[in-house]
Design a protein around this motif. Structure first.
Motif, PDB file in Angstrom:
ATOM      1  N   LYS A   1       0.828  -1.169  -0.199  1.00 11.47           N
ATOM      2  CA  LYS A   1      -0.011  -0.086   0.001  1.00 11.47           C
ATOM      3  C   LYS A   1       0.993   1.154  -0.157  1.00 11.47           C
ATOM      4  CE  LYS A   1      -1.546   1.537   3.977  1.00 11.47           C
ATOM      5  NZ  LYS A   1      -0.559   2.465   4.823  1.00 11.47           N
TER       6      LYS A   1
ATOM      7  N   HIS B   1      -1.724  -5.256   5.603  1.00 11.55           N
ATOM      8  CA  HIS B   1      -1.023  -6.059   6.405  1.00 11.55           C
ATOM      9  C   HIS B   1      -1.932  -6.303   7.832  1.00 11.55           C
ATOM     10  CE1 HIS B   1       0.209  -2.566   8.685  1.00 11.55           C
ATOM     11  NE2 HIS B   1       0.486  -3.404   9.810  1.00 11.55           N
ATOM     12  N   TYR B   2      -3.232  -5.611   7.773  1.00 14.22           N
ATOM     13  CA  TYR B   2      -4.056  -5.913   8.926  1.00 14.22           C
ATOM     14  C   TYR B   2      -4.611  -7.270   8.702  1.00 14.22           C
ATOM     15  CZ  TYR B   2      -4.094  -2.179  12.038  1.00 14.22           C
ATOM     16  OH  TYR B   2      -3.828  -1.199  13.190  1.00 14.22           O
TER      17      TYR B   2
ATOM     18  N   LYS C   1      -3.132 -10.161  10.388  1.00 18.54           N
ATOM     19  CA  LYS C   1      -2.898 -10.086  11.988  1.00 18.54           C
ATOM     20  C   LYS C   1      -3.877 -11.388  12.177  1.00 18.54           C
ATOM     21  CE  LYS C   1      -2.191  -5.192  12.482  1.00 18.54           C
ATOM     22  NZ  LYS C   1      -0.914  -5.121  13.136  1.00 18.54           N
TER      23      LYS C   1
ATOM     24  N   GLU D   1      -3.246   5.078  17.697  1.00 17.10           N
ATOM     25  CA  GLU D   1      -1.635   4.607  17.499  1.00 17.10           C
ATOM     26  C   GLU D   1      -1.108   5.761  18.640  1.00 17.10           C
ATOM     27  OE1 GLU D   1       0.636   3.830  14.093  1.00 17.10           O
ATOM     28  OE2 GLU D   1      -0.970   4.884  13.129  1.00 17.10           O
TER      29      GLU D   1
ATOM     30  N   ARG E   1       8.440   9.856   8.506  1.00 17.38           N
ATOM     31  CA  ARG E   1       7.614   9.783   7.519  1.00 17.38           C
ATOM     32  C   ARG E   1       6.694  10.916   7.059  1.00 17.38           C
ATOM     33  NH1 ARG E   1       3.853   5.366   8.319  1.00 17.38           N
ATOM     34  NH2 ARG E   1       3.546   4.925   6.351  1.00 17.38           N
TER      35      ARG E   1
ATOM     36  N   ASP F   1      -3.817   6.646   4.768  1.00 10.09           N
ATOM     37  CA  ASP F   1      -3.078   5.875   5.424  1.00 10.09           C
ATOM     38  C   ASP F   1      -3.709   4.627   6.198  1.00 10.09           C
ATOM     39  OD1 ASP F   1      -0.420   5.317   6.072  1.00 10.09           O
ATOM     40  OD2 ASP F   1      -0.559   6.175   8.230  1.00 10.09           O
ATOM     41  N   ILE F   2      -4.924   5.053   6.695  1.00  9.82           N
ATOM     42  CA  ILE F   2      -5.444   3.816   7.456  1.00  9.82           C
ATOM     43  C   ILE F   2      -6.866   3.662   7.281  1.00  9.82           C
ATOM     44  CG2 ILE F   2      -6.123   3.495  10.038  1.00  9.82           C
ATOM     45  CD1 ILE F   2      -3.141   3.201   9.931  1.00  9.82           C
TER      46      ILE F   2
ATOM     47  N   HIS G   1      -6.997  -0.208   6.101  1.00  4.92           N
ATOM     48  CA  HIS G   1      -6.860  -1.039   7.152  1.00  4.92           C
ATOM     49  C   HIS G   1      -8.432  -1.021   8.051  1.00  4.92           C
ATOM     50  CE1 HIS G   1      -2.798  -1.203   6.702  1.00  4.92           C
ATOM     51  NE2 HIS G   1      -2.544  -0.129   7.289  1.00  4.92           N
TER      52      HIS G   1
ATOM     53  N   LYS H   1      -3.017   9.190  15.213  1.00  4.45           N
ATOM     54  CA  LYS H   1      -1.600   9.059  15.570  1.00  4.45           C
ATOM     55  C   LYS H   1      -1.508  10.121  16.857  1.00  4.45           C
ATOM     56  CE  LYS H   1       0.639   7.400  11.814  1.00  4.45           C
ATOM     57  NZ  LYS H   1       1.363   6.293  11.753  1.00  4.45           N
TER      58      LYS H   1
ATOM     59  N   ARG I   1      -1.644   2.824  21.957  1.00  6.70           N
ATOM     60  CA  ARG I   1      -1.815   2.072  20.928  1.00  6.70           C
ATOM     61  C   ARG I   1      -2.896   1.086  21.138  1.00  6.70           C
ATOM     62  NH1 ARG I   1       1.104  -2.876  18.870  1.00  6.70           N
ATOM     63  NH2 ARG I   1       0.927  -2.834  16.740  1.00  6.70           N
TER      64      ARG I   1
ATOM     65  N   GLN J   1      -5.233  -5.599  19.009  1.00 11.61           N
ATOM     66  CA  GLN J   1      -3.912  -5.508  19.417  1.00 11.61           C
ATOM     67  C   GLN J   1      -3.931  -4.334  20.549  1.00 11.61           C
ATOM     68  OE1 GLN J   1      -1.721  -4.442  15.773  1.00 11.61           O
ATOM     69  NE2 GLN J   1      -2.203  -2.255  15.867  1.00 11.61           N
TER      70      GLN J   1
HETATM   71  C1  BG6 Z   1       0.545   1.477   8.185  1.00  6.11           C
HETATM   72  C2  BG6 Z   1       0.818   3.033   8.146  1.00  6.11           C
HETATM   73  O1  BG6 Z   1      -0.065   0.683   7.305  1.00  6.11           O
HETATM   74  O2  BG6 Z   1       0.110   0.880   9.395  1.00  6.11           O
HETATM   75  C3  BG6 Z   1       1.267   3.423   9.456  1.00  6.11           C
HETATM   76  O3  BG6 Z   1       1.250   3.282   7.072  1.00  6.11           O
HETATM   77  C4  BG6 Z   1       0.796   2.781  10.731  1.00  6.11           C
HETATM   78  O4  BG6 Z   1       1.132   4.942   9.385  1.00  6.11           O
HETATM   79  C5  BG6 Z   1       0.791   1.243  10.488  1.00  6.11           C
HETATM   80  O5  BG6 Z   1       1.546   3.280  11.819  1.00  6.11           O
HETATM   81  C6  BG6 Z   1      -0.141   0.631  11.640  1.00  6.11           C
HETATM   82  O6  BG6 Z   1       0.218  -0.760  11.748  1.00  6.11           O
HETATM   83  P1  BG6 Z   1       0.104  -1.720  12.977  1.00  6.11           P
HETATM   84  O7  BG6 Z   1       0.363  -2.904  12.498  1.00  6.11           O
HETATM   85  O8  BG6 Z   1       1.155  -1.007  13.710  1.00  6.11           O
HETATM   86  O9  BG6 Z   1      -1.013  -1.285  13.680  1.00  6.11           O
END
Ligand code: BG6
Length: 514
Positions: free
Chosen positions: A173, A203-204, A207, A241, A248, A260-261, A265, A365, A370, A404
């Motif tokens: 992404k 990548h979510y 998980k 987060e 970045r 981004d999210i 995700h 953010k 988190r 998480q």
């Molecule tokens: C990424 C974002 O896709 O996911 C980041 O670009 C973010 O900004 C991250 O911090 C969060 O991933 P995770 O697995 O830490 O929740």
């Protein structure tokens, strides 16, 4: 399967029933970059230690830095050594046992010469190192190069699949930066690769706790009957987060929380939480249901945007006990930036299951901690057969899927307080992954690589899914660009702007305290 190898050396996957082609090449574009170093190389080490790599893997790095195969091998080893010694014990021997070799091609992605060199390296990998014509091309580069890399591979004759072997391309992404650019990127990739060869990462989805949404909903009898408008008052999805934008800033300025999210995700978590049951957990049945759900998300009403969406940006504050700068003082960020680092919004889903059930999402953010969670808050009971004061501290039932960091599930329900008089209070019933299972869950990128080697696309995003999620957020991109949604402020380390509470204006709902 090669007859001279013990089964554990070639079978991969938790029950050794899945197996990967014996040899393969993993080509990493952006081999010296952040993603490759932070995620991919440690994932390879860990997979090797678990016996989950193809036997005879050739890792080919492509990047502009001048170096040779030995330098690259040493660099990857150094990275792994720093990142993975604990969860991948014995990784160096494991890499040797699986005959993992490293090769390096210096060059730029827009230089056809680099692809010619890559072709030669891959031919050598097939002939002498056992890569067997199987290729996984990983685009760990900046997105501007995705289409260029695909074209370069195709022009060099490296894209088309040959009988008996695979050629897959993994795309990180962000997949486009809005709906038109995502359509254009899809079209471009399809000129060189068929859809079944394209693996778009979120990548979510890798998980364990996100995948467990499917397990919880569709392999238990007790939850699904309560998973609809009759019982659920509303749903909250939080992706909070603690970190800021780190190094970045330049990227984040253009992305903001929406790209981004939310577009990726959050949309994936929403789709898994709200979709209908699929006929199986295979790639297409699951993705069909997710797409159907995303299509049912009601388009934002331009006249209600200010009521349904809250944007925020963090100011200086305290995070984890340390003074931290505001977003506008971060490196790479404009001093008058209007990029949102926080978003809260209310979605409606137009189908029978969810009609009238608001889905509230919030992400940001530099929030207080988190935590990623999905909460189903149930209707209050219609009538409480208790005297006034005996049930003051009961809340509506809540089912919380803790994605998480403290992975698990909590059900909040009312219980009698011991003793007399008869009083009730809300208590938690807690399931914890750590306590229930011995093994540590694999890192998301291990899962991504493993599934890509196996050719299982379930955890990757299909073309129509990515377009549907851009369709949902596109009106917001437009409205934000026109400055139609004000930017609220919040101190770093807080729970975001107070304005987010206003989202729930026409109900008694409140954000869950985390
Ligand atoms: C990424 C974002 O896709 O996911 C980041 O670009 C973010 O900004 C991250 O911090 C969060 O991933 P995770 O697995 O830490 O929740």
């Amino acid at each position: 399967m090669s007859p001279d190898l013990p089964p554990e050396e070639v079978a991969i996957g938790p029950d050794a029933t899945e197996s990967v082609a014996l040899g393969a090449a993993l080509v990493v574009f952006g081999a010296t970059g952040d993603l490759a170093h932070r995620k991919l190389y440690p994932a390879l080490a860990s997979m090797a230690a678990k016996g989950q790599l193809p036997y005879r893997l050739v890792v080919v790095g492509v990047a502009r830095t001048e170096m040779d195969d030995d330098d690259f091998t040493a660099e990857v080893h150094r990275t792994i050594d720093k990142a993975a010694p604990d969860h991948a014990p014995g990784w160096a021997d494991a890499l040797d046992r699986r005959h993992v070799q490293f090769r390096y091609v210096p060059g730029s992605i827009d230089d056809p010469e680099a692809f010619e060199q890559l072709r030669a390296v891959l031919a050598e990998a097939d002939q002498d190192l056992g890569a067997a014509g199987n290729r996984l091309y990983y685009l760990a580069t900046i997105p501007q190069f995705f289409a260029t890399a695909a074209k370069g591979l195709s022009d060099a004759g490296l894209a088309e699949e040959q009988p008996g072997s695979f050629r897959r391309i993994i795309v990180e992404k962000p997949f486009g930066h809005d709906l038109p650019s995502a359509i254009a990127l899809n079209d471009e990739l399809h000129r060189y690769f068929a859809e079944h060869q394209i693996y778009r990462i979120d990548h979510y989805l890798a998980k364990e706790t996100v995948q467990n949404i499917l397990a919880l909903r569709f392999t238990n009898a007790i939850f699904e009957p309560l998973w609809n408008r009759r019982y659920v008052d509303h749903v909250q999805i939080t992706v909070a987060e603690e970190l800021g934008v780190e190094h970045r800033g330049t990227f984040y300025e253009k992305a903001g929380a929406l790209r981004d999210i939310v577009q990726n995700h959050v949309m994936q978590v929403l789709a898994l939480t709200a979709m209908e049951p699929s006929a199986s957990f295979a790639a297409d049945p699951v993705r069909d249901e997710k797409v159907k759900l995303l299509r049912s998300v009601r388009p934002f009403d331009p006249d209600r945007l200010v009521r349904d969406v809250v944007r925020g940006q963090y100011d200086a504050g305290e995070s984890a006990g340390i003074e931290v700068p505001g977003y506008r003082d971060e490196e790479g960020v404009a001093p008058d930036s209007t990029t949102a680092t926080y978003l809260a919004m209310r979605f409606e889903i137009d189908n029978w299951r969810w009609a009238g059930v608001p889905f509230y999402i919030r992400t940001g953010k530099r929030l207080a901690k988190r935590v990623t969670e999905v909460t189903l808050r149930y209707h209050a009971v219609p009538y409480l057969p208790l005297p006034h004061g005996a049930a003051d501290s009961i809340e509506p039932n809540e089912l919380v899927l803790r994605i998480q960091p403290d992975e698990g599930i909590t059900l909040h329900f009312a219980a009698k307080v011991p003793g007399s008089p008869f009083r009730v209070r809300t208590v938690p019933l807690v399931f914890s992954y750590k306590e229930a299972f011995d093994e540590d869950p694999p890192e998301a990128y291990e899962r991504v690589l493993l599934d890509a080697f196996l050719g299982d696309a379930t955890l990757f995003i299909r073309e129509d899914e990515v377009l549907e999620s851009w369709r949902i957020v596109q009106p917001l991109i437009d409205a934000f660009g026109r400055g139609e949604v004000p930017l609220a402020r919040y101190p770093a380390g807080s729970w975001g702007p107070e304005e987010a509470d206003e989202l729930m204006h026409d109900s008694d709902d409140t954000w869950r305290c985390l």
